[in-house]
Design a protein around this motif. Structure first.
Motif, PDB file in Angstrom:
ATOM      1  N   LEU A   1       4.177 -37.356 -16.590  1.00  0.00           N
ATOM      2  CA  LEU A   1       2.956 -38.049 -17.180  1.00  0.00           C
ATOM      3  C   LEU A   1       1.668 -37.702 -16.452  1.00  0.00           C
ATOM      4  CD1 LEU A   1       1.956 -40.049 -19.240  1.00  0.00           C
ATOM      5  CD2 LEU A   1       2.036 -41.890 -17.562  1.00  0.00           C
ATOM      6  N   HIS A   2       1.620 -37.403 -15.295  1.00  0.00           N
ATOM      7  CA  HIS A   2       0.357 -36.791 -14.814  1.00  0.00           C
ATOM      8  C   HIS A   2       0.076 -35.360 -15.411  1.00  0.00           C
ATOM      9  CE1 HIS A   2       3.315 -35.258 -12.116  1.00  0.00           C
ATOM     10  NE2 HIS A   2       2.514 -34.622 -11.774  1.00  0.00           N
ATOM     11  N   VAL A   3       1.295 -34.545 -15.631  1.00  0.00           N
ATOM     12  CA  VAL A   3       1.017 -33.212 -16.149  1.00  0.00           C
ATOM     13  C   VAL A   3       0.521 -33.358 -17.575  1.00  0.00           C
ATOM     14  CG1 VAL A   3       2.090 -31.106 -16.615  1.00  0.00           C
ATOM     15  CG2 VAL A   3       2.726 -32.386 -14.586  1.00  0.00           C
ATOM     16  N   ALA A   4       1.070 -34.198 -18.327  1.00  0.00           N
ATOM     17  CA  ALA A   4       0.738 -34.535 -19.755  1.00  0.00           C
ATOM     18  C   ALA A   4      -0.781 -34.597 -20.071  1.00  0.00           C
ATOM     19  CB  ALA A   4       1.500 -35.491 -20.653  1.00  0.00           C
ATOM     20  N   MET A   5      -1.044 -35.897 -18.968  1.00  0.00           N
ATOM     21  CA  MET A   5      -2.554 -36.242 -18.996  1.00  0.00           C
ATOM     22  C   MET A   5      -3.538 -35.015 -18.491  1.00  0.00           C
ATOM     23  SD  MET A   5      -2.401 -39.982 -17.651  1.00  0.00           S
ATOM     24  CE  MET A   5      -1.720 -41.406 -18.538  1.00  0.00           C
TER      25      MET A   5
ATOM     26  N   LEU B   1       2.191 -35.759 -25.966  1.00  0.00           N
ATOM     27  CA  LEU B   1       1.395 -36.821 -25.555  1.00  0.00           C
ATOM     28  C   LEU B   1       0.121 -36.779 -26.710  1.00  0.00           C
ATOM     29  CD1 LEU B   1       0.680 -39.324 -24.126  1.00  0.00           C
ATOM     30  CD2 LEU B   1      -0.767 -37.937 -22.305  1.00  0.00           C
ATOM     31  N   THR B   2      -0.347 -35.672 -26.998  1.00  0.00           N
ATOM     32  CA  THR B   2      -1.511 -35.337 -27.886  1.00  0.00           C
ATOM     33  C   THR B   2      -1.009 -35.845 -29.330  1.00  0.00           C
ATOM     34  OG1 THR B   2      -2.394 -33.512 -26.782  1.00  0.00           O
ATOM     35  CG2 THR B   2      -2.857 -33.863 -29.166  1.00  0.00           C
ATOM     36  N   ALA B   3       0.477 -35.711 -29.501  1.00  0.00           N
ATOM     37  CA  ALA B   3       1.072 -35.746 -30.817  1.00  0.00           C
ATOM     38  C   ALA B   3       0.951 -37.500 -31.298  1.00  0.00           C
ATOM     39  CB  ALA B   3       2.407 -35.311 -31.171  1.00  0.00           C
ATOM     40  N   VAL B   4       1.499 -38.222 -30.153  1.00  0.00           N
ATOM     41  CA  VAL B   4       1.744 -39.758 -30.297  1.00  0.00           C
ATOM     42  C   VAL B   4       0.174 -40.337 -30.232  1.00  0.00           C
ATOM     43  CG1 VAL B   4       3.905 -39.699 -29.611  1.00  0.00           C
ATOM     44  CG2 VAL B   4       2.212 -39.929 -27.955  1.00  0.00           C
TER      45      VAL B   4
ATOM     46  N   ASN C   1      -2.798 -46.483 -14.246  1.00  0.00           N
ATOM     47  CA  ASN C   1      -2.830 -46.286 -12.891  1.00  0.00           C
ATOM     48  C   ASN C   1      -2.719 -44.631 -12.535  1.00  0.00           C
ATOM     49  OD1 ASN C   1      -3.138 -48.765 -11.790  1.00  0.00           O
ATOM     50  ND2 ASN C   1      -1.014 -49.206 -11.701  1.00  0.00           N
ATOM     51  N   VAL C   2      -1.736 -43.859 -13.554  1.00  0.00           N
ATOM     52  CA  VAL C   2      -1.614 -42.751 -13.367  1.00  0.00           C
ATOM     53  C   VAL C   2      -2.921 -41.892 -13.824  1.00  0.00           C
ATOM     54  CG1 VAL C   2      -0.255 -40.768 -14.384  1.00  0.00           C
ATOM     55  CG2 VAL C   2       1.039 -42.842 -13.651  1.00  0.00           C
ATOM     56  N   PHE C   3      -3.597 -42.418 -14.860  1.00  0.00           N
ATOM     57  CA  PHE C   3      -4.716 -41.997 -15.561  1.00  0.00           C
ATOM     58  C   PHE C   3      -5.754 -41.955 -14.475  1.00  0.00           C
ATOM     59  CE2 PHE C   3      -8.902 -42.310 -17.586  1.00  0.00           C
ATOM     60  CZ  PHE C   3      -8.652 -41.467 -18.576  1.00  0.00           C
TER      61      PHE C   3
END
Length: 525
Positions: A408-412, A379-382, A445-447
């Protein structure tokens, strides 16, 4: 237990790419105009006109001078500066040897291009003259002035031959007839376009454009003319009493200039909305669009569409020259040679076939992290500025893939404070993009679920971005509500129209038998 490896499936970013524009013959033709060369002048470019003869110099009217440019070198070849006040509307004669120009001095001046000398000065107007042209026979000139009059002048004697004062406001547009030196067209800020006949000294036709008229021109036949004003371009038929043939509305700001191109088969329009649009004369449909960096005041195109010159309000002239076909470059390609025995019965002169190199398919950085299940790094790369700005479809594709995997919640959660700010900027920028709206809403919403208890710990910059994102979301909600209201109102109107149509049908069906019975009674009687 033996480890089982599964094939890695790349993220599908193609679904979010913008639809490719359809390539037509017109788009390919006009894209061959090369990259623009920008030339800065001292004032807004009031008017541009190309010489009809080679080497097709063009005159740019700006400030208190007329600059004659060489379209090949893009430098000034002649500088005509014999004006006390602003110059307007300089145009060439058909032989390219003379230039006529109006001015703020209420005078019309005739110049020799070669020597730059003033040959004639026509005086008689009481206000600025904004447009000047030579007539069809090349021995008279036309002038259109802010004193609400149109004048016809004789070059040899400097005398006024005819004058028309039918307009009630400034006259900023006009055109001489391509078939008769006695027919004049004028367009005014009083919204009207008038056609004059100098033989009878009277107005033979008046049409209402509906907006202040900025530009007019005749089609080569002389029986049709076109007017531009406001955001509309209108086509009028002279022989049918000024019948409106077409109404073109492709611009969203005032149209300033009209020109014919491609041997009079294409119409060009320039506007303050920074666009030049090209239309097919046979259908009046837009076939191409060219963008420019600033509002356009004037435009001209040379014979055979070789050079396009566009003048803007900031005094910049954009010059585009058609690219000449270059020699084929072979050094970066592979060759497949055909054996001689294959060409025994072949009459073609082509001895080899060019095989283009195919680019190697390399995995992107974020896909390598995704393969290793390092979701935060992916996620950081994009979210890097270059990718998030230049290729937002890649960022959205990865976000959707992370949602599909329910990580996605793990990546955030693994994002740093700096990357959280980058993510909020991405959400804010792409919330209104129709391709991404659904995915941005779901990711937001996930954020909120992940950082709900940590928002107060954000940096001052991230708090400001989060508040700004909330405002954007509220604005989008309001827009959606208004669209729903409008959709409901339109649906109600359409339903009412349909009911009215059904009632009319029912009335006809119910009246039909009685009408038939009445006919039968009449026949019996």
């Amino acid at each position: 237990m033996a480890h089982i490896s599964y094939p890695f499936k790349k993220t599908n970013k193609a679904v979010y790419q913008k639809p490719a524009s359809v390539l037509t013959e017109d788009s390919l033709y006009w894209k061959k105009l090369g990259l623009p060369v920008l030339v800065k002048e001292f004032g807004a470019i009031d008017y541009l006109d190309f010489s009809p003869v080679e080497p097709h110099y063009f005159a740019a009217t700006c400030s208190v001078r007329v600059q004659v440019y060489d379209p090949i070198t893009k430098v000034v070849a002649k500088n005509i500066s014999k004006f006390v006040e602003a110059a307007y509307g300089a145009s060439f004669r058909s032989d390219g040897r003379l230039i006529i120009s109006g001015s703020e001095e209420a005078a019309v001046k005739l110049f020799d291009v070669q020597s730059k000398n003033v040959l004639r000065v026509f005086t008689g107007h009481t206000a600025a003259v904004h447009r000047t042209f030579f007539t069809k026979d090349q021995v008279k000139v036309l002038s259109f002035s802010d004193d609400k009059s149109v004048c016809l002048w004789d070059i040899a004697t400097e005398e006024k031959i005819a004058s028309f004062s039918e307009h009630s406001d400034y006259i900023r547009a006009g055109a001489p007839s391509p078939i008769s030196p006695e027919i004049i067209l004028s367009g005014s800020y009083d919204h009207t376009v008038k056609l004059y006949d100098c033989r009878s000294n009277e107005t033979v036709l008046t049409v209402n454009h509906g907006n202040p008229v900025e530009s007019t021109l005749f089609l080569p036949s002389g029986g049709i003319f076109i007017s531009a004003g406001g955001t509309e371009i209108k086509v009028w038929d002279i022989f049918n009493g000024g019948k409106l043939l077409a109404n073109i509305s492709q611009h969203h700001k005032t149209v300033t200039t009209l020109r014919l191109a491609s041997n009079n088969s294409r119409l060009m329009s320039a506007s303050l909305d920074r666009h030049v649009k090209i239309y097919d004369i046979s259908t009046f449909k837009a076939v191409h669009n060219i963008d420019f960096p600033n509002a356009i005041l004037s435009m001209a195109i040379s014979e055979n569409d070789d050079v396009l010159a566009v003048g803007m309000v900031d005094g910049v002239i954009s010059i585009r020259k058609r690219e000449q076909p270059a020699r084929r470059q072979y050094e970066k390609r592979l060759f497949k040679f055909i054996p001689d025995h294959v060409l025994v019965d072949n009459t073609s002169s082509t001895l080899d076939v060019i095989v283009n190199k195919q680019k190697e398919d390399k995995n992107s950085e974020y896909e390598k992290f995704l393969r290793k299940m390092e979701f935060g790094k992916a996620l950081t790369a994009v979210l890097k500025p270059y990718i998030a700005t230049k290729f937002p479809e890649k960022t959205i594709a990865l976000i959707q893939e992370l949602q599909r995997r329910k990580v996605l919640h793990v990546a955030m959660h693994d994002l740093t404070d700096k990357n959280i700010g980058a993510l909020l900027r991405f959400f804010k920028k792409n919330l209104g993009e129709t391709r991404f709206t659904r995915e941005v809403i779901d990711a937001t919403n996930v954020f909120i679920d992940v950082f709900d208890n940590q928002i107060k710990l954000f940096s001052e910059e991230n708090l400001r971005l989060f508040a700004s994102l909330q405002e954007e979301i509220n604005d989008e909600v309001e827009v959606c509500k208004r669209v729903c209201e409008l959709e409901g109102a339109i649906g109600l109107l359409l339903a009412g129209a349909q009911v009215g149509s059904n009632i009319d049908t029912l009335e006809l069906n119910t009246l039909a038998p009685s009408t038939k019975a009445q006919k039968d009674i009449i026949i019996d009687v």
